[in-house]
Design a protein around this motif. Structure first.
Motif, PDB file in Angstrom:
ATOM      1  N   LEU A  40     -12.857  15.929 -10.694  1.00 24.38           N
ATOM      2  CA  LEU A  40     -13.468  15.330 -10.098  1.00 24.38           C
ATOM      3  C   LEU A  40     -11.901  15.092  -8.722  1.00 24.38           C
ATOM      4  O   LEU A  40     -10.966  15.270 -10.000  1.00 24.38           O
ATOM      5  N   VAL A  41     -12.030  14.407  -8.556  1.00 24.54           N
ATOM      6  CA  VAL A  41     -10.585  14.604  -7.002  1.00 24.54           C
ATOM      7  C   VAL A  41     -10.708  12.972  -6.724  1.00 24.54           C
ATOM      8  O   VAL A  41     -11.081  12.810  -5.430  1.00 24.54           O
ATOM      9  N   LEU A  42      -9.324  12.015  -6.974  1.00 24.86           N
ATOM     10  CA  LEU A  42      -9.212  11.392  -6.004  1.00 24.86           C
ATOM     11  C   LEU A  42      -8.312  11.216  -5.153  1.00 24.86           C
ATOM     12  O   LEU A  42      -7.192  11.244  -6.239  1.00 24.86           O
ATOM     13  N   ARG A  43      -8.317  10.950  -4.060  1.00 24.78           N
ATOM     14  CA  ARG A  43      -7.209  10.881  -2.809  1.00 24.78           C
ATOM     15  C   ARG A  43      -7.160   8.884  -2.878  1.00 24.78           C
ATOM     16  O   ARG A  43      -8.829   8.731  -2.113  1.00 24.78           O
ATOM     17  N   THR A  44      -5.622   8.504  -2.704  1.00 22.11           N
ATOM     18  CA  THR A  44      -5.960   7.210  -2.730  1.00 22.11           C
ATOM     19  C   THR A  44      -4.591   7.031  -1.531  1.00 22.11           C
ATOM     20  O   THR A  44      -3.615   7.364  -2.183  1.00 22.11           O
ATOM     21  N   TYR A  45      -4.995   6.282  -0.808  1.00 20.33           N
ATOM     22  CA  TYR A  45      -3.562   5.888  -0.057  1.00 20.33           C
ATOM     23  C   TYR A  45      -2.553   4.547  -0.435  1.00 20.33           C
ATOM     24  O   TYR A  45      -3.647   3.190  -0.264  1.00 20.33           O
ATOM     25  N   THR A  46      -1.616   5.016  -0.351  1.00 24.68           N
ATOM     26  CA  THR A  46      -0.896   3.379  -1.403  1.00 24.68           C
ATOM     27  C   THR A  46       0.170   3.838  -0.555  1.00 24.68           C
ATOM     28  O   THR A  46       0.406   2.132  -0.715  1.00 24.68           O
ATOM     29  N   ASP A  47       0.880   4.472   0.137  1.00 28.57           N
ATOM     30  CA  ASP A  47       1.804   4.350   0.875  1.00 28.57           C
ATOM     31  C   ASP A  47       1.877   3.426   1.873  1.00 28.57           C
ATOM     32  O   ASP A  47       0.668   3.437   2.663  1.00 28.57           O
ATOM     33  N   SER A  48       3.218   2.019   2.722  1.00 29.19           N
ATOM     34  CA  SER A  48       3.108   1.880   3.053  1.00 29.19           C
ATOM     35  C   SER A  48       2.312   1.659   4.931  1.00 29.19           C
ATOM     36  O   SER A  48       1.444   1.378   6.024  1.00 29.19           O
ATOM     37  N   ALA A  49       2.896   3.227   4.690  1.00 26.55           N
ATOM     38  CA  ALA A  49       2.962   3.691   6.145  1.00 26.55           C
ATOM     39  C   ALA A  49       1.325   4.572   6.672  1.00 26.55           C
ATOM     40  O   ALA A  49       0.723   4.208   7.386  1.00 26.55           O
ATOM     41  N   SER A  50       1.485   5.081   5.599  1.00 28.44           N
ATOM     42  CA  SER A  50       0.270   5.662   5.249  1.00 28.44           C
ATOM     43  C   SER A  50      -1.831   5.221   5.437  1.00 28.44           C
ATOM     44  O   SER A  50      -2.412   4.931   6.232  1.00 28.44           O
ATOM     45  N   LEU A  51      -0.968   3.655   4.951  1.00 30.55           N
ATOM     46  CA  LEU A  51      -2.138   3.045   5.414  1.00 30.55           C
ATOM     47  C   LEU A  51      -2.569   2.210   6.647  1.00 30.55           C
ATOM     48  O   LEU A  51      -3.598   2.051   6.504  1.00 30.55           O
ATOM     49  N   GLN A  52      -1.892   2.725   7.032  1.00 25.45           N
ATOM     50  CA  GLN A  52      -2.101   1.791   8.739  1.00 25.45           C
ATOM     51  C   GLN A  52      -2.810   2.798   9.325  1.00 25.45           C
ATOM     52  O   GLN A  52      -3.947   2.779  10.103  1.00 25.45           O
ATOM     53  N   HIS A  53      -3.018   3.936   9.002  1.00 24.12           N
ATOM     54  CA  HIS A  53      -4.147   5.262   9.030  1.00 24.12           C
ATOM     55  C   HIS A  53      -4.964   5.243   8.365  1.00 24.12           C
ATOM     56  O   HIS A  53      -6.132   6.062   8.489  1.00 24.12           O
ATOM     57  N   ALA A  54      -5.179   4.694   7.172  1.00 25.83           N
ATOM     58  CA  ALA A  54      -6.350   5.084   5.644  1.00 25.83           C
ATOM     59  C   ALA A  54      -7.648   4.907   6.388  1.00 25.83           C
ATOM     60  O   ALA A  54      -8.325   6.379   6.303  1.00 25.83           O
ATOM     61  N   GLU A  55      -7.489   4.151   7.086  1.00 27.13           N
ATOM     62  CA  GLU A  55      -9.436   3.820   8.025  1.00 27.13           C
ATOM     63  C   GLU A  55      -9.753   5.182   8.318  1.00 27.13           C
ATOM     64  O   GLU A  55     -10.761   5.609   7.972  1.00 27.13           O
ATOM     65  N   ASP A  56      -8.507   5.133   9.442  1.00 28.54           N
ATOM     66  CA  ASP A  56      -9.615   6.366  10.300  1.00 28.54           C
ATOM     67  C   ASP A  56      -8.908   8.050   9.662  1.00 28.54           C
ATOM     68  O   ASP A  56     -10.259   8.679  10.127  1.00 28.54           O
ATOM     69  N   PHE A  81     -16.863   7.336  -0.338  1.00 24.56           N
ATOM     70  CA  PHE A  81     -15.447   6.688   0.241  1.00 24.56           C
ATOM     71  C   PHE A  81     -15.252   5.453   0.357  1.00 24.56           C
ATOM     72  O   PHE A  81     -16.738   4.589   0.455  1.00 24.56           O
ATOM     73  N   ASP A  82     -14.161   5.202   0.732  1.00 21.45           N
ATOM     74  CA  ASP A  82     -13.459   3.196   0.502  1.00 21.45           C
ATOM     75  C   ASP A  82     -12.862   3.413   1.744  1.00 21.45           C
ATOM     76  O   ASP A  82     -11.372   2.424   1.200  1.00 21.45           O
ATOM     77  N   SER A  83     -12.740   3.318   2.868  1.00 21.30           N
ATOM     78  CA  SER A  83     -12.102   3.308   4.022  1.00 21.30           C
ATOM     79  C   SER A  83     -11.329   1.966   4.209  1.00 21.30           C
ATOM     80  O   SER A  83     -10.353   1.875   4.549  1.00 21.30           O
ATOM     81  N   THR A  84     -11.845   1.121   3.783  1.00 19.17           N
ATOM     82  CA  THR A  84     -11.133   0.116   3.808  1.00 19.17           C
ATOM     83  C   THR A  84     -11.004  -0.730   2.829  1.00 19.17           C
ATOM     84  O   THR A  84     -10.410  -2.012   2.887  1.00 19.17           O
ATOM     85  N   ALA A  85     -11.076  -0.096   1.657  1.00 19.44           N
ATOM     86  CA  ALA A  85     -10.560  -0.962   0.353  1.00 19.44           C
ATOM     87  C   ALA A  85     -11.270  -2.141  -0.295  1.00 19.44           C
ATOM     88  O   ALA A  85     -10.936  -2.477  -1.288  1.00 19.44           O
ATOM     89  N   THR A  86     -12.128  -2.485   0.223  1.00 18.93           N
ATOM     90  CA  THR A  86     -13.475  -3.362  -0.388  1.00 18.93           C
ATOM     91  C   THR A  86     -13.687  -3.147  -2.054  1.00 18.93           C
ATOM     92  O   THR A  86     -13.763  -4.409  -1.949  1.00 18.93           O
ATOM     93  N   HIS A  87     -13.423  -1.901  -2.524  1.00 18.32           N
ATOM     94  CA  HIS A  87     -13.783  -2.030  -4.122  1.00 18.32           C
ATOM     95  C   HIS A  87     -12.954  -1.475  -4.677  1.00 18.32           C
ATOM     96  O   HIS A  87     -13.174  -1.743  -5.343  1.00 18.32           O
ATOM     97  N   CYS A  88     -12.329  -0.551  -4.005  1.00 25.26           N
ATOM     98  CA  CYS A  88     -11.091  -0.542  -4.835  1.00 25.26           C
ATOM     99  C   CYS A  88      -9.645  -1.244  -4.071  1.00 25.26           C
ATOM    100  O   CYS A  88      -9.163  -1.856  -3.139  1.00 25.26           O
TER     101      CYS A  88
END
Length: 302
Positions: A40-56, A81-88
């Motif tokens: 499986l592949v897990l993509r995770t947005y951790t960078d502060s700049a990318s977090l601004q657009h992670a949900e979109d 997917f968890d676009s708002t980091a509710t579970h992750c």
């Protein structure tokens, strides 16, 4: 992860995948109860700049993978997917792993470009209901970064193109980041190359086909030389793709995308160097971008 594994399965290995710019990519090896494994592949947005657009980005990608499921376009299967980091801890998306490799070498580009063009035509033929969100322009006349050694007069004329009205268009489903780094190939020895998957749908949009073609053209121009930009556009039309009939409109979208690249051209090229294209030094990439912009302006987008 545990919520999306079958009973008795467990993660036995995690491998960081190279090439990601805006997110961390991990290939997870899952041990199954029948003694085999799957990936499986897990993509995770951790960078502060990318977090601004992670949900979109995650909403766009999850919708695109759902829309494309069962189509002629080979894409990963969306699992969660968890676009708002509710579970992750961070916004994340989980999908199946698609076999194949990215190919960035100059060798064989003549064979790969027609394959890329046909694949993009298939993407643009997908019927989507509801439509994806509208494309984002990514740049303005005021945010362009002119390379140090660039022809200032040519670049000023190119920037003026952005100040003109946005052309009207008939919208289609766009990948929005269609480029060699997001297309996987089977490059088995003694066999012609074939595409096994198209990944990274975080920018999936609704917009003009010219924009997707322009984006891939820019990347090919930087990877393999400025002449490959117009060659890809021609290959797209030869494969049955439809671009604007207006020369000025074609120029607008190609110039817009190339100028957008100017703002982050070195971050674009860094993964290419990490993947082995050490010849693509900062100076080489900027010079190719300058040459490509000049080509677009001199040829009026042809």
């Amino acid at each position: 992860m545990s919520r999306h594994l079958n009973a008795g399965e467990r993660i036995i290995e995690s491998e960081t995948l190279s090439g990601g710019i805006t997110a961390e990519m991990r290939k997870l090896t899952i041990w199954t109860t029948d003694g085999f494994s799957r990936n499986l592949v897990l993509r995770t947005y951790t960078d502060s700049a990318s977090l601004q657009h992670a949900e979109d980005s995650l909403e766009r990608e999850s919708t695109a993978l759902t829309t494309l499921s069962g189509s002629a376009v080979p894409v990963p299967e969306l699992l969660a997917f968890d676009s708002t980091a509710t579970h992750c801890e961070y916004p994340s998306i989980l999908m199946t792993h698609v076999p194949g490799s990215t190919v960035l070498a100059d060798e064989g580009v003549d064979d790969r470009v027609p394959l890329l063009a046909r694949q993009l035509v298939e993407i643009h033929a997908v019927k989507a209901e509801p439509r994806p969100r509208e494309y984002q322009a990514m740049t303005t006349a005021d945010t362009v970064v002119v390379p140090t050694r660039a022809d200032a007069e040519v670049w000023a004329a190119a920037i003026d193109v952005l100040r003109g009205p946005v052309p009207t268009y008939d919208g289609r489903v766009l990948h929005r980041d269609f480029l060699p780094g997001n297309v996987l190939f089977d490059v088995s020895q003694n066999a012609a190359p074939s595409i096994t998957g198209v990944v990274d749908w975080a920018g999936a949009s609704w917009g003009p086909t010219d924009l997707d073609v322009a984006h891939c053209s820019t990347n090919l121009a930087l990877l393999h030389g400025p002449q490959w930009g117009p060659r890809f556009a021609s290959a797209y039309e030869e494969a049955g793709g439809v671009l604007s009939e207006s020369t000025r409109t074609r120029q607008y979208w190609r110039v817009r995308d190339a100028l957008a690249c100017s703002e982050e051209v070195q971050s674009w090229a860094a993964p290419w160097r990490e993947a082995g294209r050490v010849d693509l030094t900062p100076g080489v990439v900027e010079d190719r971008l300058d040459a490509y912009i000049s080509m677009l302006m001199n040829a009026s987008g042809q």
